[in-house]
Scaffold this motif. Sequence first.
Motif, short mmCIF file in Angstrom:
data_model
loop_
_atom_site.label_atom_id
_atom_site.label_comp_id
_atom_site.label_asym_id
_atom_site.label_seq_id
_atom_site.Cartn_x
_atom_site.Cartn_y
_atom_site.Cartn_z
N HIS A 179 46.53 13.21 5.12
CA HIS A 179 46.41 14.24 6.00
C HIS A 179 45.35 15.36 6.53
O HIS A 179 44.46 14.91 4.69
N TYR A 180 44.61 14.96 7.30
CA TYR A 180 43.47 15.83 7.10
C TYR A 180 43.25 16.96 7.28
O TYR A 180 44.00 18.05 8.21
N MET A 205 37.20 22.58 14.79
CA MET A 205 37.63 21.15 15.62
C MET A 205 37.12 20.14 15.84
O MET A 205 37.88 18.87 16.07
N SER A 206 35.54 20.40 16.11
CA SER A 206 34.91 19.06 16.03
C SER A 206 34.91 17.79 15.59
O SER A 206 35.42 16.65 16.57
N PRO A 207 35.24 18.03 13.89
CA PRO A 207 35.90 16.54 13.20
C PRO A 207 36.65 16.29 13.51
O PRO A 207 36.80 14.53 13.93
N ILE A 227 33.17 12.04 9.36
CA ILE A 227 33.20 11.33 10.43
C ILE A 227 31.75 11.66 11.40
O ILE A 227 31.81 12.56 11.98
N GLU A 228 31.35 10.30 11.84
CA GLU A 228 30.00 10.27 12.46
C GLU A 228 28.57 11.51 11.70
O GLU A 228 29.19 11.25 10.74
N ARG A 229 28.37 12.54 12.14
CA ARG A 229 27.56 13.36 11.74
C ARG A 229 28.96 14.40 10.85
O ARG A 229 28.17 15.41 10.64
N HIS A 230 29.92 14.54 11.08
CA HIS A 230 30.49 15.81 11.09
C HIS A 230 31.10 15.20 9.79
O HIS A 230 31.51 14.14 9.07
N GLU A 231 31.60 16.95 8.77
CA GLU A 231 32.19 16.85 7.60
C GLU A 231 34.00 17.06 7.82
O GLU A 231 34.30 18.05 9.03
N VAL A 232 34.69 16.59 7.15
CA VAL A 232 36.18 17.05 7.38
C VAL A 232 36.24 17.75 5.35
O VAL A 232 36.20 16.93 4.33
N ASP A 233 36.65 18.80 5.74
CA ASP A 233 37.18 19.55 4.75
C ASP A 233 37.44 18.76 3.11
O ASP A 233 37.57 18.20 2.26
N HIS A 253 40.61 9.55 15.54
CA HIS A 253 42.00 9.39 16.47
C HIS A 253 43.25 8.51 16.46
O HIS A 253 43.78 7.73 17.02
N ASP A 254 43.19 8.75 14.10
CA ASP A 254 44.66 8.21 13.75
C ASP A 254 45.61 8.91 14.05
O ASP A 254 45.23 9.94 14.65
N ASN A 255 46.77 9.15 13.97
CA ASN A 255 47.83 10.06 13.98
C ASN A 255 47.70 10.44 13.17
O ASN A 255 49.22 11.00 12.85
#
Length: 411
Positions: free
Chosen positions: A349-350, A367-369, A333-339, A374-376
């Motif tokens: 589920h993230y 927390m930043s990613p 997401i942008e420059r961030h990684e979500v594991d 912006h979804d729920n």
Amino acid sequence: MMIREAYLRQIEQWQDQKIIKVITGIRRCGKSTVLQQYQEYLVRNGVSEEQIISINFEDLAYEELLDYHKLYQYLLSKILPDQKMYIFLDEIQRVPDFEKVVDSLYIKDQIDVYITGSNAFLLSGDLATLLSGRYIEINMLPLSFQEYRNVVNGVNVDETFAQYLKFGGMPYAAQLGHDAHRIHTYLEGIYNTILIKDIEEREKRKHKDPNKRRITDVILLKNISRYLASTVGSPVSLNNIAGYITSTGRKVSASTVADYVEALCEPYIFYAVQPMNVSGKQLLNTPCKYYIADLGLRNYILPRQNYDLGFSLENVVYFELIRRGFEVNTGRIERHEVDFVAKKDDVYHYYQVTASLTDQRTFEREMSPFEKIHDNYPKTVLTLDRFTMGNYNGIQVDNAVDWLLDPSIDA
């Protein structure tokens, strides 16, 4: 003999369905045992032993049946007329052209077929072509932490988890207690068998495809395996691997590396996880991450004292998500990684995974990613510390060990 209840339930729900059951997974993860337990289940529920034909192709007694013509004639001779028959073919990939036998059995009435294999190539060739839409795959994994804890009778949860990270979840290894030398020797045997026997069987089948490069250099295979084990949880490009191998004094191309990486993924040692754009949910053509099926094998491949605890934990979480029926990708997401971006029944589920959140910079990094999403759909951070548990603006922080033992925590 431990009952692998989750896998038994999966097999039981397909009983008597006109579909071939294919159980796959790394060597010694328990495929043969779960087939034996399922056969015992059938007998307890009214199936006679004469209605069950079971062949393990690793047993020398059945060596003659490695010829698919003889195998087929043998099976025909055992089939009882006007009876429902249950046929179990264990490690079927050892039989050249086995798919012709399976296809012939499939078209017969009153025959329920179950096969196992230790190589994904089992489902990538003629079998997949012949039986498209006519089989289901159940991929078995080594013991979950919950199963491991039951086997070793672990009272202290945290100590038991530390053992699990060190020794892994191979069922027989778990029965060897804390004997590091015996476990190491046992895992060495598994690893070498995979690299030699499974790769050899793979080569026998791939000779039909002239576009596939032959895997003949075991030293190169082990070096690439060691590299993948050392980079668990990190994006890995083929060019990076080729550069690493070249730096050791041997020049190798990225295309050769690709073939060798494929050869390590096919026997279910390593699993490649493709990245996904979180915002649009499109798969990305960027380097995959690789996770190893068993941390005990990783510790054998990389014999050193200390590991990045966070990446080991991430490895455990990945396979637990697979066990729980999720499709799993890594996220961007942008420059961030979500594991992990985990999907089941069209619900996402993230997950973020970290050894500890007590350091402020680590807390903000993990927390930043999520703050960019912006979804729920639910967002969970799994950590080994118990000081930061709670909910932070909709982001749930749970203890990873509790989560592993209780699937309902973030359900």
